[in-house]
Design an enzyme around this catalytic site. Structure first.
Site, PDB file in Angstrom:
ATOM      1  CG  ASP A  16      -1.954   1.065   1.214  1.00 28.78           C
ATOM      2  OD1 ASP A  16      -2.960   0.863   0.515  1.00 28.78           O
ATOM      3  OD2 ASP A  16      -1.784   2.092   1.884  1.00 28.78           O
ATOM      4  CG  ASN A  64      -4.243  11.630  -5.032  1.00 27.32           C
ATOM      5  OD1 ASN A  64      -3.573  11.628  -6.062  1.00 27.32           O
ATOM      6  ND2 ASN A  64      -4.949  10.585  -4.641  1.00 27.32           N
ATOM      7  CG  HIS A  96      -6.655  13.534  -7.956  1.00 25.02           C
ATOM      8  ND1 HIS A  96      -6.912  12.472  -7.127  1.00 25.02           N
ATOM      9  CD2 HIS A  96      -7.260  14.613  -7.390  1.00 25.02           C
ATOM     10  CE1 HIS A  96      -7.652  12.874  -6.109  1.00 25.02           C
ATOM     11  NE2 HIS A  96      -7.880  14.174  -6.247  1.00 25.02           N
ATOM     12  CG  ASP A 111      -3.995   9.085 -11.880  1.00 22.85           C
ATOM     13  OD1 ASP A 111      -4.453   8.601 -10.815  1.00 22.85           O
ATOM     14  OD2 ASP A 111      -4.703   9.648 -12.727  1.00 22.85           O
ATOM     15  CD  GLU A 167      -4.322   4.530  -1.219  1.00 27.74           C
ATOM     16  OE1 GLU A 167      -4.484   4.828  -0.040  1.00 27.74           O
ATOM     17  OE2 GLU A 167      -5.170   4.784  -2.107  1.00 27.74           O
TER      18      GLU A 167
END
Length: 198
Positions: free
Chosen positions: A67, A75, A80, A84, A110
């Site tokens: 994770d 973010n 964002h 990504d 994530e």
């Protein structure tokens, strides 16, 4: 003769169209199993593959749940698109450290899952740490500012038959221990691993 030639031409066109439809169908089937952002298996395909493996697997194996640490901050601070890109880079690190017999995917947000086929706890620890170090070395910059990317990993090993739900539950529990222990670390079968020398 002209009709025969026309029929032959139409037959060739039909074969070409059939080949193209088959190719498109295979492409759609492939895309339906993949996470569009990272290229890994999606949640449904990954757990389906784990279920199939559980029925036939023999020997050692280890499931990793990784994770991204402080992902909401990435973010919120960098946007964002940066988030990504961080996920794509994490996926690339996982893909690079796994082999053809292993399976991996993004199961949401994530979080990634990696099934290390034929990997006992010792080898899995080495691979998990290689993933952790590769992610920590990601060079991601947004507007001249460096974006710190790390992962925490929970890992559970098995020998021979396994229950995918139980194995995932164990690895997920170890992931939360890794998070609680300070992040950017690995907990394997309940024991925190010391980082390996670079």
């Amino acid at each position: 003769m002209r009709q025969r030639d026309e029929l032959a031409r139409m037959h060739v066109e039909l074969e070409d169209m059939h080949s193209e439809l088959s190719r498109l169908h295979e492409d759609l089937r492939f895309r339906a199993r993949r996470d569009a952002l990272t290229g890994g298996l999606n949640r449904e395909a990954l757990f389906s593959a784990l279920g199939a493996l559980a029925r036939t697997h023999r020997g050692p194996a280890t499931l990793l749940v990784a994770d991204a640490d402080h992902f909401k901050r990435i973010n919120d601070v960098f946007g964002h698109l940066a988030g990504d890109e961080a996920l794509r880079r994490i996926a690339a690190c996982i893909a690079e450290m796994t082999t053809g017999g292993d399976i991996w995917g993004r199961i949401g947000g994530e979080e990634f899952v990696v099934f290390l086929h034929s990997s006992g706890a010792e080898r899995a620890g080495v691979i998990a740490d290689a993933i952790r170090r590769a992610v920590a070395a990601i060079d991601l910059t947004v507007d001249g500012k460096s974006v710190s990317v790390t992962v925490s990993i929970g890992a559970a090993s098995v020998v021979d038959a396994f229950d995918p739900v139980d194995l995932f539950r164990r690895a997920d529990e170890y992931l939360y221990r890794a998070k609680g222990g300070g992040r950017d670390r690995i907990v394997l079968d309940g024991r925190e691993l010391d980082p390996l020398p670079v």
